[in-house]
Design a protein around this motif. Structure first.
Motif, PDB file in Angstrom:
ATOM      1  N   PHE A  73      14.896  10.388 -40.618  1.00  0.00           N
ATOM      2  CA  PHE A  73      14.863   9.114 -39.895  1.00  0.00           C
ATOM      3  C   PHE A  73      14.014   8.080 -40.637  1.00  0.00           C
ATOM      4  O   PHE A  73      12.911   8.380 -41.105  1.00  0.00           O
ATOM      5  N   HIS A  74      14.545   6.872 -40.766  1.00  0.00           N
ATOM      6  CA  HIS A  74      13.817   5.733 -41.323  1.00  0.00           C
ATOM      7  C   HIS A  74      13.985   4.549 -40.392  1.00  0.00           C
ATOM      8  O   HIS A  74      15.004   4.420 -39.698  1.00  0.00           O
ATOM      9  N   PHE A  75      13.003   3.673 -40.396  1.00  0.00           N
ATOM     10  CA  PHE A  75      13.026   2.559 -39.460  1.00  0.00           C
ATOM     11  C   PHE A  75      12.220   1.397 -40.028  1.00  0.00           C
ATOM     12  O   PHE A  75      11.438   1.551 -40.978  1.00  0.00           O
ATOM     13  N   GLY A  76      12.437   0.222 -39.443  1.00  0.00           N
ATOM     14  CA  GLY A  76      11.713  -0.966 -39.871  1.00  0.00           C
ATOM     15  C   GLY A  76      12.361  -1.641 -41.061  1.00  0.00           C
ATOM     16  O   GLY A  76      13.376  -1.183 -41.606  1.00  0.00           O
ATOM     17  N   HIS A  77      11.778  -2.770 -41.450  1.00  0.00           N
ATOM     18  CA  HIS A  77      12.323  -3.593 -42.532  1.00  0.00           C
ATOM     19  C   HIS A  77      12.515  -2.765 -43.805  1.00  0.00           C
ATOM     20  O   HIS A  77      11.608  -2.061 -44.242  1.00  0.00           O
ATOM     21  N   LYS A  78      13.721  -2.851 -44.352  1.00  0.00           N
ATOM     22  CA  LYS A  78      14.094  -2.117 -45.569  1.00  0.00           C
ATOM     23  C   LYS A  78      13.848  -0.618 -45.425  1.00  0.00           C
ATOM     24  O   LYS A  78      13.529   0.060 -46.387  1.00  0.00           O
ATOM     25  N   ARG A  79      13.992  -0.121 -44.180  1.00  0.00           N
ATOM     26  CA  ARG A  79      13.811   1.315 -43.892  1.00  0.00           C
ATOM     27  C   ARG A  79      12.456   1.802 -44.395  1.00  0.00           C
ATOM     28  O   ARG A  79      12.303   2.908 -44.913  1.00  0.00           O
ATOM     29  N   GLY A  80      11.442   0.954 -44.195  1.00  0.00           N
ATOM     30  CA  GLY A  80      10.124   1.243 -44.762  1.00  0.00           C
ATOM     31  C   GLY A  80       9.360   2.341 -44.052  1.00  0.00           C
ATOM     32  O   GLY A  80       8.409   2.895 -44.611  1.00  0.00           O
ATOM     33  N   GLY A  81       9.730   2.663 -42.813  1.00  0.00           N
ATOM     34  CA  GLY A  81       9.031   3.711 -42.093  1.00  0.00           C
ATOM     35  C   GLY A  81       9.766   5.032 -42.151  1.00  0.00           C
ATOM     36  O   GLY A  81      10.996   5.073 -42.131  1.00  0.00           O
ATOM     37  N   ASP A  82       9.015   6.135 -42.218  1.00  0.00           N
ATOM     38  CA  ASP A  82       9.611   7.469 -42.204  1.00  0.00           C
ATOM     39  C   ASP A  82       8.964   8.295 -41.110  1.00  0.00           C
ATOM     40  O   ASP A  82       8.144   7.789 -40.324  1.00  0.00           O
ATOM     41  N   VAL A  83       9.290   9.577 -41.026  1.00  0.00           N
ATOM     42  CA  VAL A  83       8.778  10.385 -39.915  1.00  0.00           C
ATOM     43  C   VAL A  83       7.269  10.590 -40.021  1.00  0.00           C
ATOM     44  O   VAL A  83       6.587  10.706 -38.991  1.00  0.00           O
ATOM     45  N   ALA A  84       6.726  10.603 -41.239  1.00  0.00           N
ATOM     46  CA  ALA A  84       5.276  10.734 -41.374  1.00  0.00           C
ATOM     47  C   ALA A  84       4.572   9.529 -40.752  1.00  0.00           C
ATOM     48  O   ALA A  84       3.585   9.674 -40.019  1.00  0.00           O
ATOM     49  N   LEU A  85       5.077   8.339 -41.042  1.00  0.00           N
ATOM     50  CA  LEU A  85       4.493   7.131 -40.454  1.00  0.00           C
ATOM     51  C   LEU A  85       4.716   7.116 -38.941  1.00  0.00           C
ATOM     52  O   LEU A  85       3.824   6.710 -38.178  1.00  0.00           O
ATOM     53  N   LEU A  86       5.873   7.570 -38.491  1.00  0.00           N
ATOM     54  CA  LEU A  86       6.148   7.602 -37.057  1.00  0.00           C
ATOM     55  C   LEU A  86       5.151   8.510 -36.338  1.00  0.00           C
ATOM     56  O   LEU A  86       4.647   8.167 -35.262  1.00  0.00           O
ATOM     57  N   ARG A  87       4.843   9.653 -36.931  1.00  0.00           N
ATOM     58  CA  ARG A  87       3.855  10.547 -36.323  1.00  0.00           C
ATOM     59  C   ARG A  87       2.475   9.883 -36.274  1.00  0.00           C
ATOM     60  O   ARG A  87       1.754   9.978 -35.270  1.00  0.00           O
ATOM     61  N   GLU A  88       2.124   9.211 -37.364  1.00  0.00           N
ATOM     62  CA  GLU A  88       0.830   8.525 -37.409  1.00  0.00           C
ATOM     63  C   GLU A  88       0.748   7.444 -36.325  1.00  0.00           C
ATOM     64  O   GLU A  88      -0.242   7.344 -35.599  1.00  0.00           O
ATOM     65  N   LEU A  89       1.806   6.658 -36.208  1.00  0.00           N
ATOM     66  CA  LEU A  89       1.819   5.589 -35.216  1.00  0.00           C
ATOM     67  C   LEU A  89       1.904   6.157 -33.798  1.00  0.00           C
ATOM     68  O   LEU A  89       1.328   5.596 -32.864  1.00  0.00           O
ATOM     69  N   GLY A  90       2.609   7.285 -33.655  1.00  0.00           N
ATOM     70  CA  GLY A  90       2.649   7.931 -32.350  1.00  0.00           C
ATOM     71  C   GLY A  90       1.261   8.382 -31.906  1.00  0.00           C
ATOM     72  O   GLY A  90       0.896   8.229 -30.731  1.00  0.00           O
ATOM     73  N   GLY A  91       0.481   8.923 -32.843  1.00  0.00           N
ATOM     74  CA  GLY A  91      -0.884   9.314 -32.512  1.00  0.00           C
ATOM     75  C   GLY A  91      -1.726   8.123 -32.101  1.00  0.00           C
ATOM     76  O   GLY A  91      -2.535   8.211 -31.169  1.00  0.00           O
TER      77      GLY A  91
END
Length: 321
Positions: free
Chosen positions: A126-144
């Motif tokens: 899974f990638h998200f955000g502008h130019k698919r800049g976010g990945d699952v590692a970032l999603l976990r960090e932001l979820g925390g």
């Protein structure tokens, strides 16, 4: 299933959901795995289970002139999502502004502020955000940081050794392999359209057809198919032989789906036909004349009956009973 398009109006009772995120084109076995996990987490937490999907598909924004590629239209996709047992689906408008939203802001503004999400379920790629800049590692960090959980799932394996994906299903259909596509969808891929009046050549040779155009959904391989068809979204599925293509023996009217129902008589003009592709018979071919075409159609219909008799039963199409 409740459908929310005005995401600013989501009531408090719908907030705090466990959400499966994706375009969900096809609602195939991979999507179903995400949804099933979200439903299981929701049951444990006592919160709603929901899907977050995007309309239009992002590719339509970035490649507006691309050939038709969608497996289902928006309403058909929602019907399939409803059949999974979800409590709600959020339909996020995908526009230029959303495409420019950085990954961290997507999480803060969409997942947290709009939904008050309690848990997110996504594929491991899974990638998200502008130019698919976010990945699952970032999603976990932001979820925390924001206080929501994240579950990632590996792709569902396909019988041929690959993985279950919308792009793989599109490739199989483009190659004339609908039975293999059905194994990844867990249902026969189904096309829908309103029957239009044609030149009635089929009627003159004993094989009347119900014709419609596919519009913005994927165009499968041209050729003859063993199909089952349902009229106006209810009632029995009728055995049929269908040709998708340009009709090289007669006048080329552009790509057209022509369906001959084997054991049906009646007027279908103006009625909505659902046609599920069960198997592929042969490529489209130009014949010397109508007599040769008629003889080949007779052979095709015999093959179609054999294919349908041997076919594995699968689920119904979206919106059909």
């Amino acid at each position: 299933m409740r459908i929310w398009r005005d995401l600013a109006a989501i009531p408090a009772a719908e907030r705090g959901a466990a959400i499966a995120i994706g375009n969900m084109d096809g609602v195939h076995l991979g999507h179903r795995a995400l949804i099933d996990r979200a439903r299981a987490i929701a049951a444990e937490r006592g919160c709603p289970a929901a899907a977050l999907t995007f309309e239009p598909h992002p590719r339509l924004l970035f490649q507006p002139d691309a050939a038709p590629f969608l497996l289902y239209g928006p309403e058909e996709k929602l019907a399939l999502l409803a059949a999974t047992g979800l409590d709600a689906t959020y339909v996020q408008s995908f526009d230029r502004a959303l495409s420019l939203l950085p990954a961290a802001e997507f999480v803060a503004e969409i997942l947290v502020r709009k939904f008050g999400v309690s848990h997110v379920v996504v594929g491991e790629d899974f990638h998200f955000g502008h130019k698919r800049g976010g990945d699952v590692a970032l999603l976990r960090e932001l979820g925390g940081h924001h206080g929501f959980g994240v579950t990632t799932l590996a792709p569902v394996p396909a019988p041929d050794g690959g993985v279950c994906s919308s792009s793989r299903i599109r490739s199989l259909l483009a190659e004339g392999r609908p039975a293999e596509a059905a194994s990844l969808l867990d249902r026969y891929w189904t096309l829908q359209g309103v029957v239009e009046r044609g030149d009635q050549i089929g009627r003159t040779i004993g094989y009347p057809t119900a014709n419609f155009r596919l519009g913005k959904v994927l165009h499968p391989a041209r050729g003859i198919y063993a199909v089952e068809a349902q009229i106006d979204g209810h009632g029995p599925w009728h055995a049929g032989a269908a040709n998708f293509g340009i009709r090289p023996t007669v006048a080329d009217r552009g790509d057209l789906m022509e369906v001959h129902l084997l054991d049906f008589t009646g007027d279908l003009y103006g009625r909505r036909l659902s046609v599920r592709l069960v198997d592929y018979v042969r490529p489209e071919k130009k014949f010397d004349g109508l007599d040769a075409l008629q003889a080949q159609i007779a052979l095709d219909c015999r093959v179609v009956r054999e294919m349908l008799a041997a076919a594995r039963p699968r689920g119904s199409a979206a919106g059909a009973s």
